[in-house]
Design an enzyme around this catalytic site. Sequence first.
Site, mmCIF file in Angstrom:
data_model
loop_
_atom_site.group_PDB
_atom_site.id
_atom_site.type_symbol
_atom_site.label_atom_id
_atom_site.label_comp_id
_atom_site.label_asym_id
_atom_site.label_seq_id
_atom_site.Cartn_x
_atom_site.Cartn_y
_atom_site.Cartn_z
ATOM 1 N N GLU A 19 65.818 27.203 -58.032
ATOM 2 C CA GLU A 19 66.114 26.990 -59.445
ATOM 3 C C GLU A 19 66.448 28.310 -60.141
ATOM 4 O OE1 GLU A 19 63.384 23.894 -60.788
ATOM 5 O OE2 GLU A 19 63.466 24.807 -62.760
ATOM 6 N N ARG A 73 51.106 26.616 -73.225
ATOM 7 C CA ARG A 73 51.230 25.399 -72.417
ATOM 8 C C ARG A 73 50.362 25.470 -71.167
ATOM 9 N NH1 ARG A 73 56.049 22.286 -72.740
ATOM 10 N NH2 ARG A 73 56.130 22.087 -70.483
ATOM 11 N N ARG A 122 61.874 29.380 -59.094
ATOM 12 C CA ARG A 122 60.974 28.621 -58.222
ATOM 13 C C ARG A 122 61.773 27.847 -57.189
ATOM 14 N NH1 ARG A 122 58.812 23.867 -62.418
ATOM 15 N NH2 ARG A 122 60.861 23.156 -63.061
ATOM 16 N N ARG A 132 41.735 29.084 -66.193
ATOM 17 C CA ARG A 132 40.461 28.420 -65.866
ATOM 18 C C ARG A 132 39.538 29.353 -65.082
ATOM 19 N NH1 ARG A 132 43.532 23.744 -63.935
ATOM 20 N NH2 ARG A 132 44.055 22.453 -65.740
ATOM 21 N N ARG A 183 68.767 27.054 -72.723
ATOM 22 C CA ARG A 183 68.865 27.559 -71.360
ATOM 23 C C ARG A 183 69.300 26.398 -70.474
ATOM 24 N NH1 ARG A 183 69.136 32.718 -70.624
ATOM 25 N NH2 ARG A 183 67.989 32.714 -68.646
ATOM 26 N N TYR A 208 61.442 20.833 -77.069
ATOM 27 C CA TYR A 208 61.011 20.594 -75.702
ATOM 28 C C TYR A 208 59.995 19.462 -75.745
ATOM 29 C CZ TYR A 208 59.447 20.889 -71.009
ATOM 30 O OH TYR A 208 59.164 20.542 -69.709
ATOM 31 N N ASP A 229 57.796 16.607 -73.510
ATOM 32 C CA ASP A 229 57.400 16.003 -72.249
ATOM 33 C C ASP A 229 57.717 14.512 -72.295
ATOM 34 O OD1 ASP A 229 56.466 18.055 -70.574
ATOM 35 O OD2 ASP A 229 54.596 18.204 -71.707
HETATM 36 P P1 FAD Z 1 67.569 12.942 -71.881
HETATM 37 O O1 FAD Z 1 66.831 12.614 -70.651
HETATM 38 O O2 FAD Z 1 68.289 14.252 -71.940
HETATM 39 O O3 FAD Z 1 68.596 11.764 -72.155
HETATM 40 C C1 FAD Z 1 69.658 11.883 -73.095
HETATM 41 C C2 FAD Z 1 70.839 11.120 -72.535
HETATM 42 O O4 FAD Z 1 71.861 11.072 -73.543
HETATM 43 C C3 FAD Z 1 71.459 11.766 -71.303
HETATM 44 O O5 FAD Z 1 71.510 10.846 -70.234
HETATM 45 C C4 FAD Z 1 72.868 12.161 -71.773
HETATM 46 O O6 FAD Z 1 73.848 12.003 -70.761
HETATM 47 C C5 FAD Z 1 73.114 11.192 -72.915
HETATM 48 N N1 FAD Z 1 74.063 11.693 -73.899
HETATM 49 C C6 FAD Z 1 74.018 12.874 -74.568
HETATM 50 N N2 FAD Z 1 75.062 12.980 -75.415
HETATM 51 C C7 FAD Z 1 75.792 11.856 -75.282
HETATM 52 C C8 FAD Z 1 76.984 11.368 -75.884
HETATM 53 N N3 FAD Z 1 77.641 12.086 -76.827
HETATM 54 N N4 FAD Z 1 77.472 10.174 -75.508
HETATM 55 C C9 FAD Z 1 76.816 9.429 -74.565
HETATM 56 N N5 FAD Z 1 75.676 9.832 -73.961
HETATM 57 C C10 FAD Z 1 75.173 11.026 -74.319
HETATM 58 N N6 FAD Z 1 58.523 16.132 -68.801
HETATM 59 C C11 FAD Z 1 57.327 15.773 -68.282
HETATM 60 O O7 FAD Z 1 56.607 14.985 -68.898
HETATM 61 N N7 FAD Z 1 56.913 16.257 -67.068
HETATM 62 C C12 FAD Z 1 57.674 17.122 -66.336
HETATM 63 O O8 FAD Z 1 57.261 17.555 -65.238
HETATM 64 C C13 FAD Z 1 58.931 17.521 -66.858
HETATM 65 N N8 FAD Z 1 59.716 18.369 -66.171
HETATM 66 C C14 FAD Z 1 60.891 18.764 -66.709
HETATM 67 C C15 FAD Z 1 61.657 19.664 -65.982
HETATM 68 C C16 FAD Z 1 62.839 20.117 -66.498
HETATM 69 C C17 FAD Z 1 63.677 21.070 -65.695
HETATM 70 C C18 FAD Z 1 63.258 19.672 -67.792
HETATM 71 C C19 FAD Z 1 64.519 20.212 -68.416
HETATM 72 C C20 FAD Z 1 62.520 18.753 -68.502
HETATM 73 C C21 FAD Z 1 61.325 18.293 -67.969
HETATM 74 N N9 FAD Z 1 60.551 17.349 -68.648
HETATM 75 C C22 FAD Z 1 59.337 16.978 -68.118
HETATM 76 C C23 FAD Z 1 60.998 16.741 -69.940
HETATM 77 C C24 FAD Z 1 61.812 15.435 -69.740
HETATM 78 O O9 FAD Z 1 62.982 15.698 -69.009
HETATM 79 C C25 FAD Z 1 62.144 14.843 -71.132
HETATM 80 O O10 FAD Z 1 60.941 14.492 -71.779
HETATM 81 C C26 FAD Z 1 63.034 13.594 -71.108
HETATM 82 O O11 FAD Z 1 64.113 13.723 -70.242
HETATM 83 C C27 FAD Z 1 63.553 13.323 -72.509
HETATM 84 O O12 FAD Z 1 64.289 12.118 -72.536
HETATM 85 P P2 FAD Z 1 65.464 11.891 -73.583
HETATM 86 O O13 FAD Z 1 65.913 10.501 -73.412
HETATM 87 O O14 FAD Z 1 65.047 12.319 -74.935
HETATM 88 O O15 FAD Z 1 66.609 12.927 -73.154
HETATM 89 N N1 UDP Z 2 55.455 30.869 -66.662
HETATM 90 C C1 UDP Z 2 55.447 32.072 -65.988
HETATM 91 N N2 UDP Z 2 55.150 32.061 -64.654
HETATM 92 C C2 UDP Z 2 54.886 30.942 -63.968
HETATM 93 C C3 UDP Z 2 54.901 29.721 -64.657
HETATM 94 C C4 UDP Z 2 55.199 29.721 -66.014
HETATM 95 O O1 UDP Z 2 55.717 33.110 -66.570
HETATM 96 O O2 UDP Z 2 54.654 31.019 -62.748
HETATM 97 C C5 UDP Z 2 55.784 30.898 -68.112
HETATM 98 C C6 UDP Z 2 57.265 30.623 -68.381
HETATM 99 O O3 UDP Z 2 57.685 31.405 -69.460
HETATM 100 C C7 UDP Z 2 57.272 29.156 -68.743
HETATM 101 C C8 UDP Z 2 55.940 29.031 -69.491
HETATM 102 O O4 UDP Z 2 55.043 29.905 -68.795
HETATM 103 O O5 UDP Z 2 58.372 28.815 -69.555
HETATM 104 C C9 UDP Z 2 55.362 27.622 -69.535
HETATM 105 O O6 UDP Z 2 55.174 27.156 -68.214
HETATM 106 P P1 UDP Z 2 55.512 25.674 -67.799
HETATM 107 O O7 UDP Z 2 55.100 25.462 -66.402
HETATM 108 O O8 UDP Z 2 54.998 24.767 -68.854
HETATM 109 O O9 UDP Z 2 57.108 25.727 -67.837
HETATM 110 P P2 UDP Z 2 58.205 24.583 -67.937
HETATM 111 O O10 UDP Z 2 57.559 23.261 -67.590
HETATM 112 O O11 UDP Z 2 58.638 24.687 -69.363
HETATM 113 O O12 UDP Z 2 59.245 25.009 -66.955
#
Ligand code: FAD
Ligand code: UDP
Length: 383
Positions: A300, A173, A279, A177, A249, A348, A350
């Site tokens: 976090e 991912r 972080r 560079r 996780r 996972y 985005d």
């Molecule tokens: P969700 O957002 O999880 O929505 C699912 C919904 O269903 C939730 O609101 C939940 O409450 C509801 N639900 C579940 N079960 C039930 C039930 N039985 N009854 C009623 N409701 C229910 N993507 C990026 O592009 N850029 C980023 O920088 C980025 N950062 C992230 C950082 C973190 C820490 C995480 C975990 C993810 C990140 N993502 C990022 C990914 C992004 O969060 C997801 O792409 C997006 O949230 C997916 O949307 P979704 O609707 O599929 O799931």
């Molecule tokens: N990672 C790491 N050190 C960093 C940033 C990322 O070891 O400072 C590793 C970590 O295992 C992470 C993976 O690289 O899950 C992918 O990074 P990304 O930033 O895409 O993580 P995410 O958005 O999944 O938190």
Amino acid sequence: MSDSILMVGAGLSGAVAGRVLAEAGHRVTVIDARDHIAGNCHTERCPQTGVLVHVYGPHIFHTDDGEVWEYVNRFERFLPYKNRVKATTGGAVYSLPINLHTINQFFGKTLRPDEARAFIEAQADTSITDPQTFEEQALRFVGPALYEAFFKGYTRKQWGCHPRELPASILKRLPVRFNYDDNYFSHRFQGMPEQGYTTMVERILDHPGISVHLNTRFTRDQAGQHAHVFYSGPLDGWYDYDMGHLGYRTLDFERFTHEGDWQGCAVMNYGEENVPFTRITEHKHFAPWEQHAGSVLYREYSRACGADDIPYYPIRLVEEKELLGAYVARAGRESGVTFMGRLGTYRYLDMDVTIREALDTARGFLNHRARGTPMPAFTVAPL
Ligand code: FAD
Ligand code: UDP
């Protein structure tokens, strides 16, 4: 003919698919167990500081998909935002992803791009021809010193296991560079919604054909009242986890506030294992066009997800893939339900991919309706 559709989940998956179906004339009921829309992308203003907080962790929008970029801009103004991550390790601060600045600073050198490439290649383990694990990928492409400083400890904290147990795809991912480009992403379109993701999702859901019910958990008996269910909750949750829980996780966010600027950037990673968090994010830096005297920060921490925790990152190691296979085989035999999104397909995803798949899934449903063919349980294979 107008159908009654149930959308489980008011995250991006449910909102986007619901909108497509409502615009095609269907009646869409969106339910969510939480007390807010937008799922994990939810943003809200801190009443004390006015800072727009990414409640479930930082979300930066980046995509190469022109239609998805147009789609999100239809509902909210996106302002330019580049994710420039810093990392603290060994008592110094560096730039991520690994770039020429990181390499020169870390090794105390003044290398030009070609020299840096040769320098790193000389440290790399070139006997690894087809890296399978995270560790092999790191040793092959950045060498042991950078791996130890930036990736080994962080990854152990993030995933709770040794990098040699994880697939190479996780590290792929991140780019490496040999120039001074420190943009974390390489996509054509990158930005932040001016008023946050929840404002954007609110507008997506604002359609006369859509009704939203919060604090409403899905139970299987609700399915019978609708022509079709789109389910973006956890796949194993549909079956009440009767074959076991798919491994995730989860994250704990330790929130703290500060007067002024705490760290001078949005994201500071901590590479070392003896620092317990992965972080610190400082949310006002995700909206650099806003001015706030106060600041809101999250430390976090990552850990194994228990039954009552919010699932964040699917683990997808061998054991989980076996269980996933069993749930997928069962789900494939269902009719009247389509599993979608990051939880429904245990991947996972985005945000841009989530939106792309939600658009395609809802359009697929319209095509099946038009042809009189059955809508499948999955439009994207989870395995
Ligand atoms: P969700 O957002 O999880 O929505 C699912 C919904 O269903 C939730 O609101 C939940 O409450 C509801 N639900 C579940 N079960 C039930 C039930 N039985 N009854 C009623 N409701 C229910 N993507 C990026 O592009 N850029 C980023 O920088 C980025 N950062 C992230 C950082 C973190 C820490 C995480 C975990 C993810 C990140 N993502 C990022 C990914 C992004 O969060 C997801 O792409 C997006 O949230 C997916 O949307 P979704 O609707 O599929 O799931
Ligand atoms: N990672 C790491 N050190 C960093 C940033 C990322 O070891 O400072 C590793 C970590 O295992 C992470 C993976 O690289 O899950 C992918 O990074 P990304 O930033 O895409 O993580 P995410 O958005 O999944 O938190």
